[in-house]
Design a protein around this motif. Structure first.
Motif, PDB file in Angstrom:
ATOM      1  N   PRO A 101     -37.954  68.302  40.685  1.00  0.00           N
ATOM      2  CA  PRO A 101     -39.433  68.084  40.288  1.00  0.00           C
ATOM      3  C   PRO A 101     -39.755  67.453  38.946  1.00  0.00           C
ATOM      4  O   PRO A 101     -38.761  67.257  38.228  1.00  0.00           O
ATOM      5  N   CYS A 102     -40.732  67.039  38.922  1.00  0.00           N
ATOM      6  CA  CYS A 102     -41.118  66.270  37.292  1.00  0.00           C
ATOM      7  C   CYS A 102     -41.020  67.536  36.429  1.00  0.00           C
ATOM      8  O   CYS A 102     -40.063  67.344  35.342  1.00  0.00           O
ATOM      9  N   ALA A 103     -41.400  68.538  36.785  1.00  0.00           N
ATOM     10  CA  ALA A 103     -41.416  69.820  35.657  1.00  0.00           C
ATOM     11  C   ALA A 103     -40.775  71.052  36.157  1.00  0.00           C
ATOM     12  O   ALA A 103     -41.090  71.194  37.505  1.00  0.00           O
ATOM     13  N   LEU A 125     -29.683  67.677  39.612  1.00  0.00           N
ATOM     14  CA  LEU A 125     -31.029  68.352  39.451  1.00  0.00           C
ATOM     15  C   LEU A 125     -31.723  67.743  38.227  1.00  0.00           C
ATOM     16  O   LEU A 125     -31.093  67.978  37.209  1.00  0.00           O
ATOM     17  N   ARG A 126     -32.834  67.232  38.378  1.00  0.00           N
ATOM     18  CA  ARG A 126     -33.849  67.096  37.377  1.00  0.00           C
ATOM     19  C   ARG A 126     -35.052  68.206  37.169  1.00  0.00           C
ATOM     20  O   ARG A 126     -35.144  68.699  38.401  1.00  0.00           O
ATOM     21  N   GLY A 127     -35.627  68.199  35.998  1.00  0.00           N
ATOM     22  CA  GLY A 127     -36.761  69.081  35.846  1.00  0.00           C
ATOM     23  C   GLY A 127     -36.972  69.042  34.561  1.00  0.00           C
ATOM     24  O   GLY A 127     -36.315  69.361  33.724  1.00  0.00           O
ATOM     25  N   PHE A 130     -39.876  70.220  28.676  1.00  0.00           N
ATOM     26  CA  PHE A 130     -41.073  69.723  27.612  1.00  0.00           C
ATOM     27  C   PHE A 130     -41.785  68.698  28.244  1.00  0.00           C
ATOM     28  O   PHE A 130     -40.723  67.534  28.268  1.00  0.00           O
ATOM     29  N   LYS A 131     -42.794  68.669  28.663  1.00  0.00           N
ATOM     30  CA  LYS A 131     -43.669  67.575  29.396  1.00  0.00           C
ATOM     31  C   LYS A 131     -44.382  66.706  28.336  1.00  0.00           C
ATOM     32  O   LYS A 131     -45.337  67.354  27.781  1.00  0.00           O
ATOM     33  N   PRO A 132     -44.129  65.442  28.038  1.00  0.00           N
ATOM     34  CA  PRO A 132     -45.098  64.776  27.344  1.00  0.00           C
ATOM     35  C   PRO A 132     -46.178  64.057  28.079  1.00  0.00           C
ATOM     36  O   PRO A 132     -46.140  63.052  29.012  1.00  0.00           O
ATOM     37  N   SER A 271     -39.635  56.786  41.159  1.00  0.00           N
ATOM     38  CA  SER A 271     -40.959  57.731  41.116  1.00  0.00           C
ATOM     39  C   SER A 271     -41.883  57.076  40.141  1.00  0.00           C
ATOM     40  O   SER A 271     -42.974  56.972  40.208  1.00  0.00           O
ATOM     41  N   HIS A 272     -41.476  57.216  38.868  1.00  0.00           N
ATOM     42  CA  HIS A 272     -42.379  56.714  37.750  1.00  0.00           C
ATOM     43  C   HIS A 272     -42.586  55.240  37.976  1.00  0.00           C
ATOM     44  O   HIS A 272     -43.576  54.713  37.559  1.00  0.00           O
ATOM     45  N   GLY A 273     -41.667  54.467  38.523  1.00  0.00           N
ATOM     46  CA  GLY A 273     -41.695  52.855  38.592  1.00  0.00           C
ATOM     47  C   GLY A 273     -42.851  52.698  39.546  1.00  0.00           C
ATOM     48  O   GLY A 273     -43.405  51.538  39.515  1.00  0.00           O
ATOM     49  N   VAL A 297     -35.059  60.682  41.062  1.00  0.00           N
ATOM     50  CA  VAL A 297     -36.195  60.739  42.227  1.00  0.00           C
ATOM     51  C   VAL A 297     -36.805  62.103  42.106  1.00  0.00           C
ATOM     52  O   VAL A 297     -36.333  63.134  42.214  1.00  0.00           O
ATOM     53  N   GLU A 298     -38.247  62.024  41.936  1.00  0.00           N
ATOM     54  CA  GLU A 298     -38.987  63.355  41.840  1.00  0.00           C
ATOM     55  C   GLU A 298     -39.231  63.738  43.214  1.00  0.00           C
ATOM     56  O   GLU A 298     -39.820  63.186  44.059  1.00  0.00           O
ATOM     57  N   VAL A 299     -38.747  65.100  43.401  1.00  0.00           N
ATOM     58  CA  VAL A 299     -39.015  65.689  44.763  1.00  0.00           C
ATOM     59  C   VAL A 299     -39.551  67.142  44.434  1.00  0.00           C
ATOM     60  O   VAL A 299     -39.180  67.781  43.464  1.00  0.00           O
ATOM     61  N   SER A 308     -47.294  68.425  37.784  1.00  0.00           N
ATOM     62  CA  SER A 308     -47.445  67.233  37.118  1.00  0.00           C
ATOM     63  C   SER A 308     -46.829  66.188  38.490  1.00  0.00           C
ATOM     64  O   SER A 308     -45.955  66.533  39.043  1.00  0.00           O
ATOM     65  N   ASP A 309     -47.519  65.163  38.228  1.00  0.00           N
ATOM     66  CA  ASP A 309     -46.791  64.104  39.166  1.00  0.00           C
ATOM     67  C   ASP A 309     -46.348  64.111  40.403  1.00  0.00           C
ATOM     68  O   ASP A 309     -45.627  63.770  41.371  1.00  0.00           O
ATOM     69  N   GLY A 310     -47.658  64.914  41.001  1.00  0.00           N
ATOM     70  CA  GLY A 310     -47.380  65.206  42.557  1.00  0.00           C
ATOM     71  C   GLY A 310     -47.867  64.246  43.467  1.00  0.00           C
ATOM     72  O   GLY A 310     -46.976  63.906  44.361  1.00  0.00           O
ATOM     73  N   ALA A 311     -48.537  62.941  43.121  1.00  0.00           N
ATOM     74  CA  ALA A 311     -48.713  61.900  43.651  1.00  0.00           C
ATOM     75  C   ALA A 311     -47.493  61.122  44.073  1.00  0.00           C
ATOM     76  O   ALA A 311     -47.306  60.354  44.971  1.00  0.00           O
ATOM     77  N   GLN A 312     -46.526  60.988  43.271  1.00  0.00           N
ATOM     78  CA  GLN A 312     -45.323  60.385  43.329  1.00  0.00           C
ATOM     79  C   GLN A 312     -44.191  60.862  44.121  1.00  0.00           C
ATOM     80  O   GLN A 312     -43.093  60.444  43.802  1.00  0.00           O
ATOM     81  N   SER A 313     -44.340  62.525  44.017  1.00  0.00           N
ATOM     82  CA  SER A 313     -43.232  63.245  44.368  1.00  0.00           C
ATOM     83  C   SER A 313     -42.879  63.274  45.856  1.00  0.00           C
ATOM     84  O   SER A 313     -44.122  63.445  46.666  1.00  0.00           O
TER      85      SER A 313
HETATM   86 MN    MN Z   1     -42.665  62.905  35.997  1.00  0.00          MN
END
Ligand code: MN
Ligand code: PEP
Length: 339
Positions: A101-103, A125-127, A130-132, A271-273, A297-299, A308-313
Motif C-alpha cells: 500500500p501507499c501507506a 513490501l512497501r508502505g 511518514f507520508k508527504p 503507480s505514481h507515474g 507498485v501500490e497494492v 492515500s492514493d486509492g485511485a492508483q492502487s
Molecule cells: Mn503513494
C-alpha cells in the motif's frame, strides 16, 4: 578521476592508494570488479596530481571522468551495480517487484495486503509511515508505529520492506526498522537528507523529483554515493507535464538514459507515474521491456477505502494478474522473473 589498477594488484596496494587519496582530502572509492580493481578519487584533481599515481607500480592508468556526476557514472564503474535489498539483489539478472500500500494504515490491513502481494509473487513490501501529503488535512501516516508494523509484517511474510524517510530526524528510526530508505520525489533535492543517507548503512531508493531532469537525479544520487553509501537504486516515477489525463507523465526513456549514464539499478513506479489504476499494469510491462531492474507498485487490500492514493492502487487480484502477465516482457528484455 578513475584509477585503474593492474590485473593482479593486491588489496594491500589498493589500500595504500586509497589512504594516499584520503590524506590529500579527496574522497576515495574502492570498487573491486570481476576483472580488475578500480579506485575513484572525488574532489580537486589538482591535489591528486601531486600524488603522481600514474607512476605507482600497481596502477595501469588514470582516466578523468567527464560527466559532472562522478561516482554514479558508468565511466567510473562500467559494470552494473547490484544493490542488496534485504535478501533480494537488484540490478542483476532477476527482475524485482515490490508491492504494497501507499501507506501503512494498521497491522491488520497491512498484513492482508502483504499476504496478497507475497502470494502473487512480490519480492519486497512497501508502505509509507511518514507520508508527504499535498494537503495538511490528509492522512499523514502512522509514524514510528507504522515503521514497527511494517517491520513486523515484512518479517512475518518473509519480505524485505521499504518506506519513505521524509526528514533528517527520522533517518535513524527508518534505518532501524526498514531494509531500505525511500527518498520521495518531493525530497529528491533535500541535499542534507541525501548526505545523511550517504552515511547510513541501508540501501536508498531515490525517486525522481517531479521537475527533475535525468541529470538532476544523477547529481542527487552523487550526494549519497560520494558519502560512501554505494547502495542506491534510481526510481522513475513520472514528471509533471502539461498532460492532465494522468497524474504524472511516466518517462520510460529515463530508464534508457539512466542505464546509459550510470551503473546504478533502475526501478519504475507505474503507480505514481500514472495515478490511474487501469494504466498501472501496461506501464509495468513497458518498464520491464525498457530494461528496468524492477517495479514498485501500490497494492491495497481495499483501494476504495485507502487513506492515500486509492485511485492508483491495484486490487489484490489485479496485482496477481499483473504478475502473471509480466513474465514475457521481463524475458523479452533478457531477464528472469523468479517466483
Ligand atoms: Mn503513494
Ligand atoms: C509514495 O511512494 O507513496 C510516494 C509518495 O511517492 P513519490 O515520492 O514518488 O510521490
Amino acid at each position: 578521476m578513475i584509477i585503474v589498477l593492474k590485473p593482479g594488484a593486491s588489496k594491500l596496494e589498493a589500500d595504500e592508494i586509497l589512504s594516499k587519496i584520503d590524506a590529500k582530502g579527496l574522497k576515495p572509492l574502492y570498487m573491486p570488479g570481476s576483472e580488475r580493481t578500480v579506485i575513484g578519487a572525488l574532489g580537486d584533481e589538482r591535489l591528486l596530481g601531486e600524488l603522481h599515481l600514474e607512476s605507482h607500480p600497481a596502477v595501469e592508468r588514470l582516466d578523468p571522468i567527464l560527466a559532472p556526476y562522478k561516482a554514479v557514472s558508468r565511466e567510473m564503474h562500467p559494470e552494473n551495480s547490484i544493490v542488496q535489498f534485504g535478501n533480494i539483489p537488484i540490478g542483476g539478472n532477476g527482475f524485482v517487484v515490490v508491492g504494497g500500500p501507499c501507506a501503512v494504515e494498521g497491522y491488520e490491513k497491512l498484513s492482508t495486503s502483504a499476504k496478497a502481494v507475497k502470494e502473487a509473487g512480490a519480492h519486497g513490501l512497501r508502505g509509507g509511515a511518514f507520508k508527504p501529503r499535498t494537503s495538511p488535512y490528509s492522512f499523514q501516516g502512522l509514524g514510528l508505529e507504522g515503521l514497527k508494523i511494517l517491520q513486523q509484517v515484512g518479517l512475518e511474510n518473509g519480505m524485505p520492506v521499504i518506506t519513505e524517510v521524509v526528514e533528517l530526524a527520522d533517518v535513524d528510526a527508518v534505518e532501524t526498522y526498514a531494509d531500505a530508505f525511500q527518498v520521495g520525489a518531493r525530497n529528491m533535492q533535500n541535499f542534507r537528507l541525501l548526505t545523511a543517507l550517504g552515511q547510513a548503512n541501508k540501501p536508498v531508493f531515490l525517486k525522481r523529483g517531479m521537475a527533475a531532469s535525468v541529470k538532476d537525479v544523477l547529481m542527487a544520487a552523487e550526494y549519497i554515493v560520494s558519502e560512501g553509501n554505494q547502495q542506491v537504486v534510481l526510481c522513475e516515477r513520472g514528471i509533471r507535464t502539461f498532460e492532465s489525463g494522468t497524474r504524472n507523465t511516466l518517462d520510460l526513456s529515463a530508464v534508457c538514459q539512466f542505464k546509459a549514464l550510470s551503473h546504478l539499478p533502475v526501478v519504475v513506479d507505474p503507480s505514481h507515474g500514472t495515478g490511474v489504476r487501469e494504466y498501472v499494469a501496461p506501464m509495468a510491462y513497458a518498464a520491464a521491456a525498457a530494461g528496468a531492474d524492477g517495479i514498485l507498485v501500490e497494492v491495497h487490500h481495499n483501494p476504495k477505502e485507502a487513506l492515500s492514493d486509492g485511485a492508483q492502487s491495484l486490487f489484490p487480484d489485479q496485482f496477481a494478474e499483473l504478475m502473471q502477465r509480466l513474465r514475457p516482457f521481463v524475458e523479452a528484455a533478457g531477464r528472469t522473473l523468479d517466483f
